[in-house]
Design a protein around this motif. Structure first.
Motif, PDB file in Angstrom:
ATOM      1  N   LEU A 104       0.836  -1.205   0.000  1.00  0.00           N
ATOM      2  CA  LEU A 104       0.000   0.000   0.000  1.00  0.00           C
ATOM      3  C   LEU A 104       0.868   1.252   0.000  1.00  0.00           C
ATOM      4  CD1 LEU A 104      -2.841  -0.929   2.521  1.00  0.00           C
ATOM      5  CD2 LEU A 104      -2.971  -0.775   0.034  1.00  0.00           C
ATOM      6  N   GLU A 105       1.937   1.194   0.831  1.00  0.00           N
ATOM      7  CA  GLU A 105       2.842   2.349   0.928  1.00  0.00           C
ATOM      8  C   GLU A 105       3.484   2.645  -0.420  1.00  0.00           C
ATOM      9  OE1 GLU A 105       6.252   2.600   3.845  1.00  0.00           O
ATOM     10  OE2 GLU A 105       4.596   2.019   5.142  1.00  0.00           O
ATOM     11  N   ILE A 106       3.935   1.547  -1.083  1.00  0.00           N
ATOM     12  CA  ILE A 106       4.612   1.725  -2.377  1.00  0.00           C
ATOM     13  C   ILE A 106       3.634   2.285  -3.410  1.00  0.00           C
ATOM     14  CG2 ILE A 106       5.676   0.475  -4.307  1.00  0.00           C
ATOM     15  CD1 ILE A 106       6.971  -1.326  -2.108  1.00  0.00           C
ATOM     16  N   ASP A 107       2.404   1.761  -3.427  1.00  0.00           N
ATOM     17  CA  ASP A 107       1.398   2.280  -4.366  1.00  0.00           C
ATOM     18  C   ASP A 107       1.183   3.764  -4.147  1.00  0.00           C
ATOM     19  OD1 ASP A 107       1.139  -0.157  -5.404  1.00  0.00           O
ATOM     20  OD2 ASP A 107      -0.802  -0.636  -4.494  1.00  0.00           O
ATOM     21  N   ASP A 108       1.111   4.141  -2.863  1.00  0.00           N
ATOM     22  CA  ASP A 108       0.879   5.532  -2.512  1.00  0.00           C
ATOM     23  C   ASP A 108       2.040   6.408  -2.978  1.00  0.00           C
ATOM     24  OD1 ASP A 108      -0.845   7.333  -1.298  1.00  0.00           O
ATOM     25  OD2 ASP A 108       0.537   7.520   0.414  1.00  0.00           O
ATOM     26  N   LEU A 109       3.266   5.903  -2.749  1.00  0.00           N
ATOM     27  CA  LEU A 109       4.450   6.668  -3.158  1.00  0.00           C
ATOM     28  C   LEU A 109       4.496   6.830  -4.674  1.00  0.00           C
ATOM     29  CD1 LEU A 109       7.197   5.262  -0.801  1.00  0.00           C
ATOM     30  CD2 LEU A 109       6.259   7.559  -0.827  1.00  0.00           C
ATOM     31  N   LYS A 110       4.110   5.747  -5.388  1.00  0.00           N
ATOM     32  CA  LYS A 110       4.105   5.825  -6.857  1.00  0.00           C
ATOM     33  C   LYS A 110       3.131   6.903  -7.319  1.00  0.00           C
ATOM     34  CE  LYS A 110       5.466   1.225  -8.311  1.00  0.00           C
ATOM     35  NZ  LYS A 110       4.887  -0.113  -8.499  1.00  0.00           N
ATOM     36  N   LYS A 111       1.962   6.941  -6.667  1.00  0.00           N
ATOM     37  CA  LYS A 111       0.949   7.929  -7.034  1.00  0.00           C
ATOM     38  C   LYS A 111       1.490   9.335  -6.795  1.00  0.00           C
ATOM     39  CE  LYS A 111      -3.244   6.143  -5.780  1.00  0.00           C
ATOM     40  NZ  LYS A 111      -4.212   6.110  -4.708  1.00  0.00           N
ATOM     41  N   GLN A 112       2.134   9.500  -5.623  1.00  0.00           N
ATOM     42  CA  GLN A 112       2.688  10.818  -5.295  1.00  0.00           C
ATOM     43  C   GLN A 112       3.756  11.238  -6.291  1.00  0.00           C
ATOM     44  OE1 GLN A 112       4.089  11.232  -1.294  1.00  0.00           O
ATOM     45  NE2 GLN A 112       2.208  10.429  -0.451  1.00  0.00           N
ATOM     46  N   GLU A 113       4.572  10.235  -6.689  1.00  0.00           N
ATOM     47  CA  GLU A 113       5.647  10.510  -7.633  1.00  0.00           C
ATOM     48  C   GLU A 113       5.064  10.982  -8.967  1.00  0.00           C
ATOM     49  OE1 GLU A 113       8.707  10.698  -7.504  1.00  0.00           O
ATOM     50  OE2 GLU A 113       9.462  10.390  -9.527  1.00  0.00           O
ATOM     51  N   LYS A 114       3.981  10.321  -9.404  1.00  0.00           N
ATOM     52  CA  LYS A 114       3.333  10.689 -10.666  1.00  0.00           C
ATOM     53  C   LYS A 114       2.790  12.115 -10.547  1.00  0.00           C
ATOM     54  CE  LYS A 114      -0.294   9.031 -13.735  1.00  0.00           C
ATOM     55  NZ  LYS A 114      -1.549   9.613 -13.306  1.00  0.00           N
ATOM     56  N   PHE A 115       2.155  12.363  -9.420  1.00  0.00           N
ATOM     57  CA  PHE A 115       1.572  13.687  -9.184  1.00  0.00           C
ATOM     58  C   PHE A 115       2.669  14.759  -9.185  1.00  0.00           C
ATOM     59  CE2 PHE A 115       0.259  17.022  -6.211  1.00  0.00           C
ATOM     60  CZ  PHE A 115      -0.914  17.411  -6.830  1.00  0.00           C
ATOM     61  N   LYS A 117       5.598  14.653 -10.677  1.00  0.00           N
ATOM     62  CA  LYS A 117       6.111  14.859 -12.034  1.00  0.00           C
ATOM     63  C   LYS A 117       5.166  15.770 -12.819  1.00  0.00           C
ATOM     64  CE  LYS A 117       8.868  10.786 -12.920  1.00  0.00           C
ATOM     65  NZ  LYS A 117       8.618   9.366 -13.159  1.00  0.00           N
ATOM     66  N   GLU A 118       3.865  15.433 -12.740  1.00  0.00           N
ATOM     67  CA  GLU A 118       2.865  16.228 -13.468  1.00  0.00           C
ATOM     68  C   GLU A 118       2.888  17.666 -12.995  1.00  0.00           C
ATOM     69  OE1 GLU A 118      -0.614  12.983 -14.300  1.00  0.00           O
ATOM     70  OE2 GLU A 118      -1.148  14.838 -13.288  1.00  0.00           O
ATOM     71  N   PHE A 119       2.989  17.811 -11.663  1.00  0.00           N
ATOM     72  CA  PHE A 119       2.963  19.137 -11.061  1.00  0.00           C
ATOM     73  C   PHE A 119       4.145  19.974 -11.563  1.00  0.00           C
ATOM     74  CE2 PHE A 119       4.050  21.930  -7.407  1.00  0.00           C
ATOM     75  CZ  PHE A 119       2.939  22.736  -7.488  1.00  0.00           C
ATOM     76  N   LEU A 120       5.339  19.357 -11.568  1.00  0.00           N
ATOM     77  CA  LEU A 120       6.521  20.076 -12.012  1.00  0.00           C
ATOM     78  C   LEU A 120       6.412  20.473 -13.476  1.00  0.00           C
ATOM     79  CD1 LEU A 120       9.574  18.411 -10.311  1.00  0.00           C
ATOM     80  CD2 LEU A 120       8.752  20.738 -10.082  1.00  0.00           C
ATOM     81  N   SER A 121       5.892  19.538 -14.307  1.00  0.00           N
ATOM     82  CA  SER A 121       5.821  19.888 -15.721  1.00  0.00           C
ATOM     83  C   SER A 121       4.759  20.963 -15.938  1.00  0.00           C
ATOM     84  CB  SER A 121       5.606  18.655 -16.590  1.00  0.00           C
ATOM     85  OG  SER A 121       4.251  18.436 -16.785  1.00  0.00           O
ATOM     86  N   LEU A 282     -14.840  16.350 -14.864  1.00  0.00           N
ATOM     87  CA  LEU A 282     -15.292  16.643 -13.494  1.00  0.00           C
ATOM     88  C   LEU A 282     -14.401  16.048 -12.392  1.00  0.00           C
ATOM     89  CD1 LEU A 282     -19.180  16.534 -13.868  1.00  0.00           C
ATOM     90  CD2 LEU A 282     -17.660  18.507 -13.847  1.00  0.00           C
ATOM     91  N   PRO A 283     -13.956  14.779 -12.504  1.00  0.00           N
ATOM     92  CA  PRO A 283     -13.157  14.238 -11.392  1.00  0.00           C
ATOM     93  C   PRO A 283     -11.832  14.973 -11.167  1.00  0.00           C
ATOM     94  CG  PRO A 283     -13.838  12.496 -12.908  1.00  0.00           C
ATOM     95  CD  PRO A 283     -14.189  13.791 -13.559  1.00  0.00           C
ATOM     96  N   ARG A 284     -11.296  15.634 -12.199  1.00  0.00           N
ATOM     97  CA  ARG A 284      -9.976  16.256 -12.038  1.00  0.00           C
ATOM     98  C   ARG A 284     -10.044  17.773 -11.927  1.00  0.00           C
ATOM     99  NH1 ARG A 284      -5.417  14.114 -15.756  1.00  0.00           N
ATOM    100  NH2 ARG A 284      -4.295  15.179 -14.096  1.00  0.00           N
ATOM    101  N   LEU A 285     -11.253  18.303 -11.925  1.00  0.00           N
ATOM    102  CA  LEU A 285     -11.436  19.752 -12.021  1.00  0.00           C
ATOM    103  C   LEU A 285     -10.756  20.540 -10.903  1.00  0.00           C
ATOM    104  CD1 LEU A 285     -13.063  21.392 -14.072  1.00  0.00           C
ATOM    105  CD2 LEU A 285     -14.837  21.601 -12.361  1.00  0.00           C
ATOM    106  N   PHE A 286     -10.679  19.920  -9.710  1.00  0.00           N
ATOM    107  CA  PHE A 286     -10.148  20.661  -8.561  1.00  0.00           C
ATOM    108  C   PHE A 286      -8.638  20.495  -8.403  1.00  0.00           C
ATOM    109  CE2 PHE A 286     -14.639  20.040  -7.721  1.00  0.00           C
ATOM    110  CZ  PHE A 286     -15.027  21.309  -7.331  1.00  0.00           C
ATOM    111  N   GLU A 287      -8.005  19.806  -9.364  1.00  0.00           N
ATOM    112  CA  GLU A 287      -6.552  19.649  -9.278  1.00  0.00           C
ATOM    113  C   GLU A 287      -5.866  20.936  -9.700  1.00  0.00           C
ATOM    114  OE1 GLU A 287      -5.229  16.354 -11.639  1.00  0.00           O
ATOM    115  OE2 GLU A 287      -6.585  14.973 -10.618  1.00  0.00           O
TER     116      GLU A 287
END
Ligand SMILES: Nc1ncnc2c1ncn2[C@@H]1O[C@H](COP(=O)(O)OP(=O)(O)OP(=O)(O)O)[C@@H](O)[C@H]1O
Ligand SMILES: [Mg+2]
Length: 351
Positions: A104-115, A117-121, A282-287
């Motif tokens: 679960l921890e690794i999945d969470d970290l992967k998600k954060q890492e993706k986020f 990367k997206e955030f930086l770009s 709609l699901p991503r609108l608040f990002e």
């Protein structure tokens, strides 16, 4: 099964075997019984010593480590603490749970890492657009643009607009990270929501005219609507949502504001008659930085952080925000606030 029982069964098996061999050769029951007793006792101690020294103590160590790491302690604490009296059985359970937690921890970290990367770009893209524009106009001014004062003025205005855009971007980013880290406390007070809504509407009257949109309070709301919230932050929420209803609204259309009293919450809705939002967005609108139609949104010139800030503020109040929308017809953004009870005392809540 306990270690002692296990060792005893083993020792007894050895004892029985030796007693049986003895019986076969000597035919004397007393000899057999004596050899059974001695072999069992000796085997018991030898087995116990060997298993304890080479197997059990190591499993115990593994058990302690896993158990403590699972609890998030560091290695030193983990080694200095005794936990289970029966680690051979418990270690399996511990390993299973540990593996599940780690996954679960690794999945969470992967998600954060993706986020991340997206955030930086996204962030570099947002900064690049106005910076390139500024660079272009400054170059043009250097290359003879200054000779024509009128042209120079136009270029300078564009530079100034882009500088404004950059500073809004930095201000919004700063704001969002402060709310996120809890640096900006949420100061809960009791206030009358309708009065605040009217105040905000008045302050946005001119802007509404500019967009040729009529800002309408759906009802008279003459019954007071007392809420417990941070008045200034809720003002920001209202301004952001109404601002969006103008930017993505319809010329000569309306923005309606409605206030509903629920069981122990007040629901405020802002409805526009504008372009609407396709369901897929709609699901991503608040990002942060998320935009539905980048050409139009960029042309209008927001940083794409407004709704992310709004969501953070509402959630810091432990309340919810939602959106309903139909493309081409309009959108409704609604958020709840806690109703104020009688004799309410101000409590600062760190968001
Ligand atoms: N009322 C609305 N109708 C249609 N689309 C909307 C509406 N509100 C927001 N959106 C869409 O959601 C996106 C994100 O909105 P958000 O308020 O976060 O950013 P922005 O308005 O582009 O910039 P900012 O608010 O930071 O100035 C917008 O770019 C737009 O595409
Ligand atoms: Mg906005």
């Amino acid at each position: 099964m306990k270690l002692r029982t296990l060792v005893f069964i083993n020792a007894f098996a050895v004892g029985i075997s030796i007693a049986a061999v003895n019986m076969y050769f000597q035919h004397k029951i007393i000899y057999s019984l004596v050899s059974l007793l001695i072999a069992t006792i000796v085997s018991y101690f030898v087995f116990y010593y060997l298993i304890n020294k080479y197997v059990y103590s190591k499993i115990k160590l593994i058990y302690k480590l896993i158990h403590s790491l699972k609890l998030g302690k560091d290695l030193k604490d983990a080694l200095g603490e005794y936990i289970s009296p029966d680690p051979i059985n418990d270690v399996e359970q511990e390993v299973k749970e540990w593996a599940r937690d780690k996954k679960l921890e690794i999945d969470d970290l992967k998600k954060q890492e993706k986020f991340r990367k997206e955030f930086l770009s996204n962030i570099s893209h947002e900064f690049k657009t106005p910076l390139f524009a500024i660079e272009g106009y400054v170059e043009a001014l250097k290359d003879g643009g200054l000779e024509d004062p009128k042209q120079a003025q136009v270029f300078l205005n564009k530079v100034s607009n882009n500088v404004d855009r950059l500073s809004v971007l930095i201000k919004d980013l700063n704001e969002i990270s402060k709310i996120e880290s809890g640096e900006i406390p949420i100061n809960i007070e009791k206030f009358e929501l309708t009065a605040l809504v009217k105040e905000v509407m008045e302050s946005l009257e001119l802007k509404a005219k500019k967009y040729k949109i009529e800002l309408v309070l759906k009802d008279k709301y003459d019954v007071p609507t007392w809420v417990k919230a941070d008045r200034e932050k809720i003002r920001q929420v209202l301004v952001n949502l109404i601002d969006n209803s103008f930017k993505y609204g319809k010329e000569h259309g309306h923005t309606f504001i409605s206030i509903f009293s629920l069981h122990d919450q007040i629901l405020t809705e802002i409805t526009d008659e504008g372009i609407g939002i396709n369901e897929e967005h709609l699901p991503r609108l608040f990002e942060r930085f998320y935009r539905t139609d980048s050409s139009r949104s960029r042309q209008i010139g927001g940083s794409g952080l407004g709704l992310a800030i709004v969501k953070h503020i509402v959630e810091a109040h432990d309340q919810t925000i939602n959106v309903r929308s139909t493309q081409g017809i309009g959108s409704t953004f609604g958020f709840t606030l806690q109703k104020a009870k009688e004799n309410f005392i101000n409590i600062p809540l760190i968001g």
